[in-house]
Design a protein around this motif. Structure first.
Motif, mmCIF file in Angstrom:
data_model
loop_
_atom_site.group_PDB
_atom_site.id
_atom_site.type_symbol
_atom_site.label_atom_id
_atom_site.label_comp_id
_atom_site.label_asym_id
_atom_site.label_seq_id
_atom_site.Cartn_x
_atom_site.Cartn_y
_atom_site.Cartn_z
ATOM 1 N N GLN A 37 0.817 -1.214 0.000
ATOM 2 C CA GLN A 37 0.000 0.000 0.000
ATOM 3 C C GLN A 37 0.851 1.265 0.000
ATOM 4 O O GLN A 37 0.318 2.374 -0.131
ATOM 5 N N LEU A 38 2.153 1.104 0.165
ATOM 6 C CA LEU A 38 3.044 2.258 0.287
ATOM 7 C C LEU A 38 3.862 2.446 -0.991
ATOM 8 O O LEU A 38 5.080 2.616 -0.952
ATOM 9 N N GLU A 39 3.176 2.434 -2.121
ATOM 10 C CA GLU A 39 3.859 2.633 -3.382
ATOM 11 C C GLU A 39 2.896 3.187 -4.420
ATOM 12 O O GLU A 39 1.671 3.032 -4.318
ATOM 13 N N THR A 40 3.467 3.867 -5.402
ATOM 14 C CA THR A 40 2.749 4.344 -6.577
ATOM 15 C C THR A 40 3.574 3.898 -7.785
ATOM 16 O O THR A 40 4.682 3.373 -7.631
ATOM 17 N N ALA A 168 -10.320 -1.488 3.825
ATOM 18 C CA ALA A 168 -11.362 -0.648 3.237
ATOM 19 C C ALA A 168 -11.930 -1.289 1.977
ATOM 20 O O ALA A 168 -13.100 -1.115 1.656
ATOM 21 N N SER A 169 -11.113 -2.009 1.259
ATOM 22 C CA SER A 169 -11.552 -2.733 0.072
ATOM 23 C C SER A 169 -10.545 -3.835 -0.192
ATOM 24 O O SER A 169 -9.556 -3.982 0.536
ATOM 25 N N GLN A 170 -10.762 -4.609 -1.220
ATOM 26 C CA GLN A 170 -9.823 -5.669 -1.560
ATOM 27 C C GLN A 170 -8.477 -5.106 -2.000
ATOM 28 O O GLN A 170 -7.448 -5.768 -1.870
ATOM 29 N N SER A 171 -8.487 -3.867 -2.504
ATOM 30 C CA SER A 171 -7.252 -3.288 -3.032
ATOM 31 C C SER A 171 -6.645 -2.216 -2.134
ATOM 32 O O SER A 171 -5.499 -1.831 -2.335
ATOM 33 N N GLU A 172 -7.401 -1.724 -1.150
ATOM 34 C CA GLU A 172 -6.902 -0.645 -0.304
ATOM 35 C C GLU A 172 -7.082 -0.993 1.168
ATOM 36 O O GLU A 172 -8.130 -1.500 1.578
ATOM 37 N N SER A 173 -6.060 -0.700 1.946
ATOM 38 C CA SER A 173 -6.109 -0.900 3.387
ATOM 39 C C SER A 173 -5.106 0.036 4.031
ATOM 40 O O SER A 173 -4.114 0.430 3.407
ATOM 41 N N GLY A 174 -5.368 0.444 5.266
ATOM 42 C CA GLY A 174 -4.459 1.369 5.935
ATOM 43 C C GLY A 174 -4.596 1.299 7.433
ATOM 44 O O GLY A 174 -5.092 0.310 7.996
ATOM 45 N N LEU A 175 -4.171 2.371 8.106
ATOM 46 C CA LEU A 175 -4.138 2.393 9.561
ATOM 47 C C LEU A 175 -5.423 2.924 10.179
ATOM 48 O O LEU A 175 -5.658 2.731 11.371
#
Length: 261
Positions: A37-40, A168-175
């Motif tokens: 999750q820590l990349e673009t 939050a979704s299958q592709s996004e998650s965070g703190l």
């Protein structure tokens, strides 16, 4: 009334890891870190591992006194002292982590396995699971990458991870934090402008927050009878809350990162 004062100064703390630490390197983090999750497409954040990143990092800084001119520490200007300082400040604190910023648009022929070139550092400091807050700090963009997309993408990526809810979704998650804050020297216009551009709000100024080491030149002059010789530093507090994030800051960051593509 009888009393005693048996206080004794504690012995100097010894570095737990020395300069580079063992292999594998223990980042010692007590909160979730999902590096997918820590990349673009243009940048990624990865643990700063001294034995891997330190030599390249320090070689890229030709004038450490100028590079760290806004920081309230003088010891970090020396490469060995920097590593010991960061070990004590960050690695030994399980609620802090130092991250290497890798610019994926610039290959490094010496380290092709990095997937890009080392562009600086950023960190999460003093994460609070009780208050759902964290400080974004240790943002040091190496001279070659200043005034590029790097700072915008590093800060934007970190803020997105901080405010996105877990799973939050299958592709996004965070703190799923409520607050991210940012301290900076009151004279550090590039830092203040970057924070504002990324949607953080100025909350106030901590006046005389630091006594600077002797030799630091950017500060306030103390009274003539002061107990210490160093200049003083005012620290500005910038911050973003979950309300800011949901009320438009998320879109601001998306726009800023797209503009710097």
């Amino acid at each position: 009334m009888a009393y005693v004062n048996a206080y004794q100064p504690p012995p100097p703390a010894k570095p737990a890891y020395g300069l580079h630490g063992p292999v594998p390197y223990d980042i010692n983090v007590a909160f979730p870190l999902d590096f997918t999750q820590l990349e673009t497409p243009r940048l990624k954040l990865t643990p700063f591992i001294p034995s891997i990143h330190a030599a390249k990092y320090h070689a890229a800084i030709s004038d450490p006194a100028h590079f760290y001119r806004y920081y309230p520490f003088s010891s970090i200007e020396d490469p060995e002292s920097y590593l010991l300082f960061m070990d004590a400040l960050v690695r030994q604190n399980p609620y802090s982590v130092l991250l290497a910023i890798i610019d994926r648009t610039t290959p490094d022929p010496d380290y092709p396995e990095w997937g890009g070139k080392l562009a600086g550092t950023i960190g999460l400091l003093n994460y609070s699971p009780t208050n759902l807050s964290v400080e974004a700090g240790v943002l040091c963009i190496l001279p070659e990458f200043q005034r590029t997309h790097v700072a915008t993408h590093a800060v934007g990526t970190l803020l997105k991870y901080c405010f996105t809810m877990p799973c939050a979704s299958q592709s996004e998650s965070g703190l799923g934090l409520r607050r991210v804050y940012w301290y900076t020297h009151s004279d550090n216009e590039p830092s203040l402008k970057l924070a504002a551009r990324m949607g953080l709000k100025r909350e106030g100024t901590l006046r005389w927050a630091w006594v600077l080491p002797v030799g630091k030149e950017l500060g306030k002059t103390p009274r003539k009878t002061d107990l210490l010789a160093g200049l003083g530093r005012d620290s500005v507090i910038m911050a973003m809350s979950w309300e800011d994030w949901e009320d438009g800051a998320r879109e601001i960051i998306t726009t800023q990162m797209a503009r710097m593509e």
